[in-house]
Design a protein around this motif. Sequence first.
Motif, short mmCIF file in Angstrom:
data_model
loop_
_atom_site.label_atom_id
_atom_site.label_comp_id
_atom_site.label_asym_id
_atom_site.label_seq_id
_atom_site.Cartn_x
_atom_site.Cartn_y
_atom_site.Cartn_z
N VAL A 82 10.10 -67.25 -34.28
CA VAL A 82 9.31 -68.48 -34.31
C VAL A 82 7.84 -68.11 -34.18
O VAL A 82 7.47 -67.32 -33.29
CB VAL A 82 9.70 -69.42 -33.14
N ASP A 83 7.01 -68.65 -35.05
CA ASP A 83 5.58 -68.40 -34.93
C ASP A 83 4.80 -69.51 -35.62
O ASP A 83 5.30 -70.14 -36.57
CB ASP A 83 5.20 -67.05 -35.54
N ILE A 84 3.58 -69.72 -35.15
CA ILE A 84 2.73 -70.76 -35.70
C ILE A 84 1.97 -70.28 -36.93
O ILE A 84 1.41 -71.08 -37.67
CB ILE A 84 1.76 -71.28 -34.62
N ALA B 1 1.72 -64.64 -40.85
CA ALA B 1 2.54 -63.66 -40.13
C ALA B 1 3.99 -63.75 -40.55
O ALA B 1 4.68 -62.73 -40.70
CB ALA B 1 2.40 -63.87 -38.62
N LEU B 2 4.49 -64.97 -40.76
CA LEU B 2 5.88 -65.14 -41.17
C LEU B 2 6.12 -64.62 -42.59
O LEU B 2 7.18 -64.07 -42.87
CB LEU B 2 6.28 -66.60 -41.04
N GLU C 55 8.58 -60.43 -45.96
CA GLU C 55 8.43 -59.33 -46.91
C GLU C 55 8.94 -58.02 -46.30
O GLU C 55 9.63 -57.24 -46.97
CB GLU C 55 6.97 -59.21 -47.33
N ALA C 56 8.61 -57.80 -45.04
CA ALA C 56 9.05 -56.57 -44.38
C ALA C 56 10.57 -56.56 -44.22
O ALA C 56 11.22 -55.51 -44.38
CB ALA C 56 8.37 -56.44 -43.02
N ALA C 57 11.16 -57.71 -43.90
CA ALA C 57 12.62 -57.79 -43.76
C ALA C 57 13.31 -57.49 -45.09
O ALA C 57 14.35 -56.81 -45.12
CB ALA C 57 13.02 -59.17 -43.26
N HIS D 126 8.63 -71.78 -38.85
CA HIS D 126 7.18 -71.99 -38.78
C HIS D 126 6.90 -73.21 -37.91
O HIS D 126 6.93 -74.34 -38.38
CB HIS D 126 6.61 -72.19 -40.19
N ARG D 127 6.65 -72.96 -36.63
CA ARG D 127 6.34 -74.03 -35.70
C ARG D 127 5.82 -73.42 -34.39
O ARG D 127 6.03 -72.22 -34.15
CB ARG D 127 7.56 -74.91 -35.42
#
Length: 223
Positions: free
Chosen positions: A42-44, A48-49, A54-56, A69-70
């Motif tokens: 979870v991130d705002i 970053a998400l 992409e990295a995953a 995204h929250r």
Amino acid sequence: MHQLLECALPRGDERVLDLGCGGGEWLLRALEARPGLRAEGVDISEDALVQAREAARERGVEERLTLHHRPAAEFASAEPFDLVLSVGAAHAFGGLLPTLAAARKHLAPDGRVMIGDGFWERTPSQEAIDMLGDFADLATTMDRVAADGWTPVHGHISSRQELDAYEWACWGSLAAWALDHPADPGSAQALTTAATRRSEWLRVYRDTWGFLTLVLRPAPDGP
């Protein structure tokens, strides 16, 4: 990081939640090391998400990762998690103890929490307190964690080398982006910000601020 994850994930098939996951590096490493793991972050920050997704994909773990995204403080789930992470994101909850309270709400019975936050290695200046927040020293920080009903089972105090590497990378990458994109409207401001933050680090808090990451289990007589 490896030893912390080893202690935090004893089975290898846990459900993991990262509150304030940023680019998802903790989750990505856990997913790579544990093929039976499933994780949510979870991130705002949408940027970053996107980076985490992409990295995953590049690391072949995207099918076992769900991103939200929250604001981390607003996240809710119908199912509890075996490990709740929140490293360097205590500001989203208002401090260390409120972050632990939020983690407890998501934690399964016998679950574990991995939390990372700052502390004062030496007496700070008022300028450092105003800039970073009113942390405690290491011993007092541990006393507060224990009084809140948690038992530390592992921990890591970031070395000066590790903290310096983080700061150099953070502000150096921002400066490099600005130099690589001179025509971008934000380039000049990015260079100014990088120089300002680098100066604050070197002159205000480098010699007094430390960072602690803990693996915690609820104490038998905790709340």
